[in-house]
Design a protein around this motif. Structure first.
Motif, short mmCIF file in Angstrom:
data_model
loop_
_atom_site.label_atom_id
_atom_site.label_comp_id
_atom_site.label_asym_id
_atom_site.label_seq_id
_atom_site.Cartn_x
_atom_site.Cartn_y
_atom_site.Cartn_z
N PRO A 170 0.83 -1.21 0.00
CA PRO A 170 0.00 0.00 0.00
C PRO A 170 0.86 1.26 0.00
O PRO A 170 2.04 1.23 0.36
CB PRO A 170 -0.81 -0.13 1.30
CG PRO A 170 -0.72 -1.56 1.68
CD PRO A 170 0.59 -2.06 1.17
N LEU A 171 0.25 2.36 -0.41
CA LEU A 171 0.95 3.63 -0.37
C LEU A 171 1.32 3.98 1.07
O LEU A 171 0.56 3.70 2.00
CB LEU A 171 0.08 4.73 -0.96
CG LEU A 171 -0.26 4.58 -2.45
CD1 LEU A 171 -1.23 5.65 -2.88
CD2 LEU A 171 0.99 4.62 -3.30
N ILE A 337 2.01 6.23 -10.00
CA ILE A 337 2.82 6.46 -11.19
C ILE A 337 4.28 6.64 -10.81
O ILE A 337 5.19 6.11 -11.47
CB ILE A 337 2.31 7.69 -11.97
CG1 ILE A 337 0.96 7.38 -12.63
CG2 ILE A 337 3.32 8.12 -13.04
CD1 ILE A 337 0.31 8.56 -13.32
N ARG A 338 4.55 7.37 -9.73
CA ARG A 338 5.93 7.55 -9.27
C ARG A 338 6.55 6.20 -8.93
O ARG A 338 7.72 5.94 -9.25
CB ARG A 338 5.97 8.48 -8.06
CG ARG A 338 5.71 9.94 -8.40
CD ARG A 338 5.55 10.78 -7.13
NE ARG A 338 5.34 12.17 -7.47
CZ ARG A 338 6.32 13.07 -7.57
NH1 ARG A 338 7.57 12.71 -7.33
NH2 ARG A 338 6.06 14.32 -7.89
N ARG A 339 5.79 5.35 -8.27
CA ARG A 339 6.32 4.02 -7.94
C ARG A 339 6.61 3.22 -9.19
O ARG A 339 7.62 2.50 -9.28
CB ARG A 339 5.35 3.28 -7.03
CG ARG A 339 5.36 3.78 -5.60
CD ARG A 339 4.44 2.99 -4.70
NE ARG A 339 4.80 1.58 -4.65
CZ ARG A 339 4.18 0.70 -3.87
NH1 ARG A 339 3.20 1.11 -3.08
NH2 ARG A 339 4.55 -0.56 -3.85
N ALA A 340 5.73 3.31 -10.19
CA ALA A 340 5.94 2.57 -11.43
C ALA A 340 7.19 3.07 -12.16
O ALA A 340 7.99 2.27 -12.67
CB ALA A 340 4.71 2.69 -12.32
N LEU A 341 7.36 4.39 -12.19
CA LEU A 341 8.52 4.95 -12.89
C LEU A 341 9.82 4.60 -12.16
O LEU A 341 10.85 4.33 -12.80
CB LEU A 341 8.37 6.47 -13.00
CG LEU A 341 7.28 6.96 -13.95
CD1 LEU A 341 7.10 8.47 -13.84
CD2 LEU A 341 7.59 6.56 -15.39
N THR A 342 9.80 4.59 -10.85
CA THR A 342 10.97 4.17 -10.09
C THR A 342 11.32 2.72 -10.39
O THR A 342 12.50 2.35 -10.50
CB THR A 342 10.73 4.37 -8.59
OG1 THR A 342 10.42 5.75 -8.33
CG2 THR A 342 11.95 3.96 -7.77
N LEU A 372 2.47 -5.35 -12.11
CA LEU A 372 1.51 -5.22 -11.01
C LEU A 372 1.26 -3.76 -10.67
O LEU A 372 0.12 -3.35 -10.41
CB LEU A 372 2.03 -5.97 -9.78
CG LEU A 372 2.15 -7.48 -9.92
CD1 LEU A 372 2.84 -8.07 -8.71
CD2 LEU A 372 0.79 -8.13 -10.12
N LEU A 373 2.32 -2.96 -10.68
CA LEU A 373 2.16 -1.54 -10.38
C LEU A 373 1.33 -0.84 -11.46
O LEU A 373 0.50 0.03 -11.15
CB LEU A 373 3.52 -0.87 -10.25
CG LEU A 373 4.32 -1.21 -8.99
CD1 LEU A 373 5.74 -0.69 -9.09
CD2 LEU A 373 3.63 -0.65 -7.75
N LEU A 374 1.52 -1.23 -12.72
CA LEU A 374 0.73 -0.62 -13.79
C LEU A 374 -0.74 -1.02 -13.67
O LEU A 374 -1.63 -0.24 -14.00
CB LEU A 374 1.28 -1.02 -15.16
CG LEU A 374 2.64 -0.42 -15.52
CD1 LEU A 374 2.98 -0.73 -16.96
CD2 LEU A 374 2.65 1.08 -15.30
N GLY A 375 -0.98 -2.24 -13.20
CA GLY A 375 -2.37 -2.61 -12.92
C GLY A 375 -2.99 -1.72 -11.88
O GLY A 375 -4.16 -1.33 -11.98
N ARG A 376 -2.20 -1.35 -10.87
CA ARG A 376 -2.70 -0.45 -9.83
C ARG A 376 -2.90 0.95 -10.38
O ARG A 376 -3.84 1.65 -9.98
CB ARG A 376 -1.71 -0.43 -8.66
CG ARG A 376 -2.32 0.06 -7.36
CD ARG A 376 -3.45 -0.85 -6.94
NE ARG A 376 -4.23 -0.30 -5.84
CZ ARG A 376 -5.14 0.65 -5.94
NH1 ARG A 376 -5.40 1.21 -7.10
NH2 ARG A 376 -5.83 1.05 -4.89
N VAL A 377 -2.03 1.39 -11.30
CA VAL A 377 -2.20 2.70 -11.94
C VAL A 377 -3.49 2.72 -12.75
O VAL A 377 -4.26 3.69 -12.70
CB VAL A 377 -0.99 3.03 -12.83
CG1 VAL A 377 -1.26 4.27 -13.67
CG2 VAL A 377 0.26 3.25 -11.99
N ARG A 378 -3.74 1.65 -13.51
CA ARG A 378 -4.97 1.60 -14.31
C ARG A 378 -6.20 1.66 -13.43
O ARG A 378 -7.19 2.32 -13.76
CB ARG A 378 -4.99 0.32 -15.15
CG ARG A 378 -3.94 0.27 -16.25
CD ARG A 378 -4.12 -0.95 -17.13
NE ARG A 378 -2.94 -1.17 -17.96
CZ ARG A 378 -1.95 -2.00 -17.67
NH1 ARG A 378 -2.01 -2.71 -16.55
NH2 ARG A 378 -0.93 -2.12 -18.47
#
Length: 502
Positions: A170-171, A337-342, A372-378
């Motif tokens: 979680p964030l 998004i920041r987590r995905a880019l990292t 998985l992170l992109l799924g959370r972004v979507r």
């Protein structure tokens, strides 16, 4: 919806296993001579155990399943004891709601135990269970968990061959900013509104409003996500009621047809849960109508009441996220998004090290984490790209962000594949790779920390001899750099301003 992608047919196998496990649980209760109320309780307990327990390893799943009675049995006793005391019952249920949501801070195990506790309170209201029925309810739940566990961990242990992917953490946050703490207050407020208004509509069926408010808060993180989930729940309920009028009422509780259709609904719940919340709610609503038929209380007015209580629960959830410690869609999306880019940067670095000869570097796990992170972004962007969203500029930006992040993921997968090939391990310190990776790092830094500005990575000398693996990796790195550069426009300009075509 049944044509949605199902890699490895995992959803199909999980759904068939659920039908088998729940069917065996109900059969065990019936064979033990338990009442219909106890059999339904046992079937629901098995469904919850198979649906909500999602730890990363089979061992942890077994431990969580074994702990379910510790969370459920005290709640069953409390709910049945307070059945005739409306005020005390309401206070107790809201306490269970708060504790159940707060327990999510302890990860997947806390999440499963919290849901199980809440649903044990719910089932006593649904079945109007009394203290005298507690022994057989306990027996039914124990039998159900044993039967479903025998299927899940013995007869058909899918996870031993295909372990479930890790769930993104979680964030972060502390105090009231911690997501689980904030949601505990939001859900409790939402359920309080749903309970109060639901009791006015129907003192006997108010629990549907509370259940609706509770489930809308599962797997949501922002105001927009919660509102969209509430809308989808209402849509699924309305269509399920229509199907119930055509299916459940004519059957009128006939045991064999009802059992067969309940099995179909169980399959539908598990098979559609991941790709479509509306379809899942359709099957839940049809199954509820069939169970009402078994109990001998089904009629068209009851289905209409089900819709009214669902609408009240959705309204309570909307008020909860709007008034109590609200988190905007933009804030939640920006964090994911920041987590995905990292993660993109981490995968790129690991791939470069692997190509340079470091056998300990492996970009594959980071590439899987990125998916998985992109799924959370979507999921976080879903409110903005919803067909009914009136925010056209934000919808355009959200779609562009999704497309560009998908491009990043595709290039990262390609880069990881090149690094995994035997030829890729002999790329031999190609200076072009180092230069390209520094440019990707600069691009990521500019996106996740725009205030710091870009850093000049400089130009490194080209390697004297090209290598096929290096060339393939460079192709992916250049495409990745382009996608990251294009992300600057939708991420760093005003969300309300129209995008200027590149």
């Amino acid at each position: 919806m049944f044509s949605a992608p199902d890699p490895g047919r995992l959803r199909l196998r999980v759904s068939l296993r659920a039908v088998l496990g729940i069917g065996l649980a109900v059969a065990a209760a019936e064979a033990a001579g338990l009442s219909l109320v106890a059999s339904i309780t046992g079937g629901l307990a098995a469904l919850l155990a198979l649906f909500t327990v999602g730890d990363a390893t089979v061992r942890r799943q077994a431990v969580t399943t074994a702990l379910l009675p510790a969370a459920g049995f005290p709640v069953l006793a409390l709910a049945t004891t307070l059945h005739g005391e409306p005020l005390l019952r309401a206070a107790a249920w809201l306490a269970v709601v708060f504790c159940g949501v707060y327990a999510r801070r302890w990860g997947l195990r806390g999440h499963a135990l919290g849901i199980f506790a809440f649903m044990m309170f719910f089932v006593t209201q649904f079945l109007h269970a009394l203290p005298a029925q507690l022994p057989e309810l306990y027996a039914a739940v124990a039998l159900a968990l044993a039967a479903s566990s025998a299927v899940r961990f013995g007869l058909w242990c899918i996870e031993r061959r295909t372990p479930p992917p890790a769930v993104p953490a979680p964030l972060p946050g502390t105090g009231l900013a911690r997501p689980t703490t904030r949601q505990a207050f939001q859900a409790t407020f939402a359920c309080a509104v749903a309970l109060a208004v639901g009791e006015v509509i129907s003192p006997d069926r108010f629990y549907w409003a509370v259940g609706t408010a509770w489930w809308i808060f599962v797997n949501t993180a922002s105001r927009g996500e919660t509102l969209v989930r509430g809308f989808r729940r209402v849509v699924g309920t309305v269509t399920g009621i229509a199907a119930g009028l055509l299916i459940a009422i004519p059957i009128a509780g006939a045991p064999l047809p009802t059992a067969a259709l309940v099995a179909v609904c169980v399959f539908g719940i598990f098979y559609t849960a991941a790709p479509s919340y509306s379809w899942m709610m359709f099957f839940v609503t049809v199954m509820a109508g069939l169970l009402y038929g078994l109990l001998g209380v089904l009629h068209p007015g009851l289905l209409l009441l089900r819709f009214q209580e669902t609408a009240v629960g959705a309204l309570g959830a909307a008020l909860g996220v709007a008034l109590i410690l609200p988190v905007t869609t933009h804030g939640a999306t920006d964090a994911w998004i920041r987590r995905a880019l990292t993660c993109v940067h981490g995968c790129t670095t690991a791939a470069a090290r692997r190509l340079a000869g470091d056998s300990t570097a492996d970009p594959a796990p980071l590439a899987a984490e990125l998916e998985l992170l992109l799924g959370r972004v979507r999921l976080s962007l879903a409110p903005l790209v919803h067909p009914l969203s009136p925010l056209r500029a934000r919808k355009t930006r959200a779609r562009q962000v999704i497309v560009l992040l998908d491009d990043c993921a595709r290039e990262v997968r390609g880069l990881a594949a090149v690094a995994a090939e035997p030829a890729g391990r002999t790329a031999s310190h190609d200076a072009r790779l180092a230069t390209a990776c520094r440019r990707v790092e600069t691009a990521v830094h500019a996106l996740v920390a725009p205030a710091a500005g870009r850093t000049d990575a400089g130009a490194a000398a080209l390697a004297p001899h090209a290598h096929l693996a290096s060339d393939a990796a460079l192709t992916h790195l250049h495409a990745l750099e382009q996608a990251l550069g294009d992300l600057a426009a939708p991420l760093h300009t005003s969300p309300r301003a129209p995008l200027v075509p590149a």
